[in-house]
Structure formats: C-alpha cells, structure tokens
Design an enzyme around this catalytic site. Sequence first.
Site, PDB file in Angstrom:
ATOM      1  N   CYS A 156      -1.191   6.273   9.023  1.00 14.63           N
ATOM      2  CA  CYS A 156      -1.516   4.974   8.393  1.00 14.63           C
ATOM      3  C   CYS A 156      -2.600   5.269   7.365  1.00 14.63           C
ATOM      4  CB  CYS A 156      -1.959   3.968   9.451  1.00 14.63           C
ATOM      5  SG  CYS A 156      -3.381   4.525  10.425  1.00 14.63           S
ATOM      6  N   ARG A 168       0.844  -1.202   0.000  1.00 10.12           N
ATOM      7  CA  ARG A 168       0.000   0.000   0.000  1.00 10.12           C
ATOM      8  C   ARG A 168       0.876   1.247   0.000  1.00 10.12           C
ATOM      9  NH1 ARG A 168      -4.496  -0.006   4.503  1.00 10.12           N
ATOM     10  NH2 ARG A 168      -5.215   1.808   3.332  1.00 10.12           N
TER      11      ARG A 168
END
Length: 278
Positions: free
Chosen positions: A234, A178
């Site tokens: 995050c 990611r």
Amino acid sequence: MNNIVTMKWLLARLYESDLVIVDCRFALGKPESGQASYEESHIPRAVYLDLEKDLSSPITEHGGRHPLPDLDTLAKRLGQSGIHQGSRVVIYDDQGGAMASRLWWLLKYTGHEQAYVMAEGYSAWKSASYPVTDEQPIVIPVTYEMKLQPHKLVSVHDVREASQQGISMLLDSREPRRYAGLEEPLDAKAGHIPGAKNYFWKGVLEPSGHWKAPGALREHFSDIPQDTEIIVYCGSGVTACPNVLALEEAGYGHVKLYAGSWSDWISYEDNPVATGDE
C-alpha cells in the site's frame, strides 16, 4: 473461524481468562487521537497499542513511512500487554480494520496462532449498547516468545524481481486514483510499482463498514488463481494488511507483505514508476 470474529462472539467470551483484547484505534495525521479515544471509553479489559509508538519503528532513509517495529521491542510490548503464545488475541479499531490488521499481521509474522480481528469497529460495538468502560485493565506482564515466519515478508529486492519477471502477483491496496498516479497526498512520487494490480483495501468491507464473509471475499478476489503467490503493498505497509488478511480468509495460501510499500519503493532513485491502468 480463521481470522475474523464478530462482536457477538467477543461479547459471549468477554471475561474468558485466555482472551486478550487490543484496541488499535488510530487516525493518520492525528497521532494522539487513538490513545485519547481509548482513555475516553473502550471495550472492557482492552489494552491499547498505538500504530506509530508500538507497531512501527522510527522513519529512516528506507523502510517507508511506517517501518516494521524492532522485534525485541515489539516482543517486550506484547508481553507487557499480557500476550503470550497461549493467548487468544482479539483486535479492533474504528478504521475498517486497517490498524487492527497491522497488529494481526505482526502477530502472525512472529508465529502467534490465535489472532483475530473483530468484524465490526468500536462504533458498532457502542451502537449495539454493548458494555464499555474508561477503566484501564490491570495487566500481569508475561513473556512473548517469537517464532518468526520469514516467508510472510518480502524485501524491496524481492519486489523488483516480481515486477521485472512477473513471478508473483503484485497487489496495490491504495485508492484507484493514487494507484493510477492521478493524485498523491502523502508520498513524494505518484504512481505504482510496474506490473501491480489495484485492489483498494476497502473492497474487503461491506457498505456498513463490517468485514465481508469468506464467500464474498472469494468472489472479490475471483480473478486471482488460488495458487498464485501474491505480494501485497500500500502506501506504508498498514492498509495492505487488511488485504493480506482477506486473501487468507478467502483461501489464498501464498500471501506476503511488502512492509515498506510504495513509500519505501520510491526511496530508491532507480526504481521505476508506472502510472495509469495496467
């Protein structure tokens, strides 16, 4: 003992009157499952706090997928859970500490000194044949007084400055794929904030899923000088929290959370996106 306690430690103090135990089990994509798991069985005396209902506020245009809760509402909810400034709060989940760390961070941000995450999850507690119950505790509501610690939080403006000027280290807690922009299962754009380094949050855990000891955490972050100001993010401000906790446990004193995280960053059209490795 700074921020992490073992389940043995908790077992030995299970019925001490100043202790509040909080169950934060939650599965992303299955929002009802945490409450259902709690009702089925939990650690005796534990109250339940839900990531989305209690520890986040509703989604708006900016602020990310798990915006921070309204502070007055949070104070009321903590008080209803029996938490006041004199309480020792021990938090657990079954998600490697990700959900428990979110509550730990909120407690620290609102000035609560004695907040701890259990080093092992609920499954480990149960596997050890420690006591469990389906009974909900009777809680006497108290007043939770906030002493806000604004230095623990940064805004998107602060992150833009850090990204452009390199004044603080940006630490991305998501999976490497990611971070690199190779896949993005949850958000509208793939990639990371320019200048950020990738430390996947699960790196703070042993292969067993238990938290690493402080020495192992220092080793894990050994490439980062101790006096660095670090901004952690995050996808939505939840799995950044285990890295915040682990950095503090490893002796870092200038650790801040970008609560909106990647999902907030990409909500501003002009914010640049980087892919690949830095």
